[in-house]
Write a protein that holds these residues in place. Sequence first.
Motif, PDB file in Angstrom:
ATOM      1  N   LEU A  92      40.961  39.053  38.217  1.00 54.34           N
ATOM      2  CA  LEU A  92      42.296  38.271  38.170  1.00 54.34           C
ATOM      3  C   LEU A  92      42.881  38.825  37.085  1.00 54.34           C
ATOM      4  CD1 LEU A  92      40.845  34.423  38.306  1.00 54.34           C
ATOM      5  CD2 LEU A  92      42.317  35.718  40.133  1.00 54.34           C
ATOM      6  N   VAL A  93      42.474  39.358  35.909  1.00 53.86           N
ATOM      7  CA  VAL A  93      43.081  39.899  34.678  1.00 53.86           C
ATOM      8  C   VAL A  93      43.851  41.084  35.167  1.00 53.86           C
ATOM      9  CG1 VAL A  93      42.915  40.729  32.441  1.00 53.86           C
ATOM     10  CG2 VAL A  93      41.863  38.667  32.923  1.00 53.86           C
ATOM     11  N   ALA A  94      42.819  41.905  35.901  1.00 55.35           N
ATOM     12  CA  ALA A  94      43.348  43.294  36.413  1.00 55.35           C
ATOM     13  C   ALA A  94      44.520  43.032  37.291  1.00 55.35           C
ATOM     14  CB  ALA A  94      42.472  43.913  36.936  1.00 55.35           C
ATOM     15  N   TYR A  95      44.457  42.021  38.221  1.00 60.54           N
ATOM     16  CA  TYR A  95      45.974  41.694  38.935  1.00 60.54           C
ATOM     17  C   TYR A  95      46.879  41.346  38.058  1.00 60.54           C
ATOM     18  CZ  TYR A  95      49.016  39.144  41.919  1.00 60.54           C
ATOM     19  OH  TYR A  95      50.034  38.586  42.639  1.00 60.54           O
ATOM     20  N   CYS A  96      46.791  40.564  37.198  1.00 59.73           N
ATOM     21  CA  CYS A  96      47.804  40.327  36.265  1.00 59.73           C
ATOM     22  C   CYS A  96      48.422  41.395  35.493  1.00 59.73           C
ATOM     23  CB  CYS A  96      47.624  39.027  35.284  1.00 59.73           C
ATOM     24  SG  CYS A  96      47.260  37.575  35.956  1.00 59.73           S
ATOM     25  N   LEU A  97      47.639  42.431  35.204  1.00 60.35           N
ATOM     26  CA  LEU A  97      48.118  43.615  34.444  1.00 60.35           C
ATOM     27  C   LEU A  97      48.802  44.518  35.389  1.00 60.35           C
ATOM     28  CD1 LEU A  97      44.904  44.157  32.204  1.00 60.35           C
ATOM     29  CD2 LEU A  97      47.413  43.613  31.345  1.00 60.35           C
ATOM     30  N   TRP A  98      48.341  44.630  36.679  1.00 62.39           N
ATOM     31  CA  TRP A  98      48.923  45.337  37.638  1.00 62.39           C
ATOM     32  C   TRP A  98      50.171  44.992  38.009  1.00 62.39           C
ATOM     33  CZ3 TRP A  98      50.188  44.372  43.159  1.00 62.39           C
ATOM     34  CH2 TRP A  98      50.274  45.591  43.642  1.00 62.39           C
ATOM     35  N   THR A  99      50.389  43.632  38.193  1.00 64.10           N
ATOM     36  CA  THR A  99      51.878  43.207  38.359  1.00 64.10           C
ATOM     37  C   THR A  99      52.786  43.053  37.144  1.00 64.10           C
ATOM     38  OG1 THR A  99      50.952  40.827  38.021  1.00 64.10           O
ATOM     39  CG2 THR A  99      51.184  41.359  40.341  1.00 64.10           C
ATOM     40  N   GLN A 100      52.148  43.338  36.030  1.00 62.64           N
ATOM     41  CA  GLN A 100      53.128  43.609  34.954  1.00 62.64           C
ATOM     42  C   GLN A 100      53.242  45.195  34.636  1.00 62.64           C
ATOM     43  OE1 GLN A 100      50.537  41.859  32.017  1.00 62.64           O
ATOM     44  NE2 GLN A 100      52.408  40.384  31.398  1.00 62.64           N
ATOM     45  N   GLU A 101      53.022  46.069  35.727  1.00 66.73           N
ATOM     46  CA  GLU A 101      53.010  47.387  35.677  1.00 66.73           C
ATOM     47  C   GLU A 101      52.405  47.907  34.541  1.00 66.73           C
ATOM     48  OE1 GLU A 101      57.084  48.383  36.241  1.00 66.73           O
ATOM     49  OE2 GLU A 101      57.284  47.119  38.219  1.00 66.73           O
ATOM     50  N   LYS A 102      51.075  47.547  34.437  1.00 64.41           N
ATOM     51  CA  LYS A 102      50.287  48.111  33.306  1.00 64.41           C
ATOM     52  C   LYS A 102      48.902  48.520  34.050  1.00 64.41           C
ATOM     53  CE  LYS A 102      52.140  44.960  29.829  1.00 64.41           C
ATOM     54  NZ  LYS A 102      51.880  43.963  28.829  1.00 64.41           N
TER      55      LYS A 102
END
Length: 124
Positions: A109-119
Amino acid sequence: SLEPSFELDPKTTLAMRKIVSDFESDNFESSLRRVDNLVLARGRGKLARPDRVLVELAALCNRFGLRLFFLSRVEHAHAFFSRVLSFSHLTSATLFLGKPELFAWTCSLVAYCLWTQEKPDQAH
């Protein structure tokens, strides 16, 4: 729904409802304190055992984290994800069955959030 999937004892159900109530009132610090207290009360044991309370608590915190993330309240989202990561990490003294799966789920979930923040570099 923020109601637990499993039937919990009345005391725990009340504690979970207070966590939800604090969250819905934007009283995140109080909600996080209640999460910490519930983890401390449940997690110290000699043998790993099925503990539906900690599973439900992890699911609740992850739902809160996602909701806050999509409301652009990233710092608060991070606090709820961090709680789950800390009590489900392998080095945590908290023992219960399903701990590695909850840790992996929260990391995703954290990785998904970071990915959608383009990080994407931080998502690994």
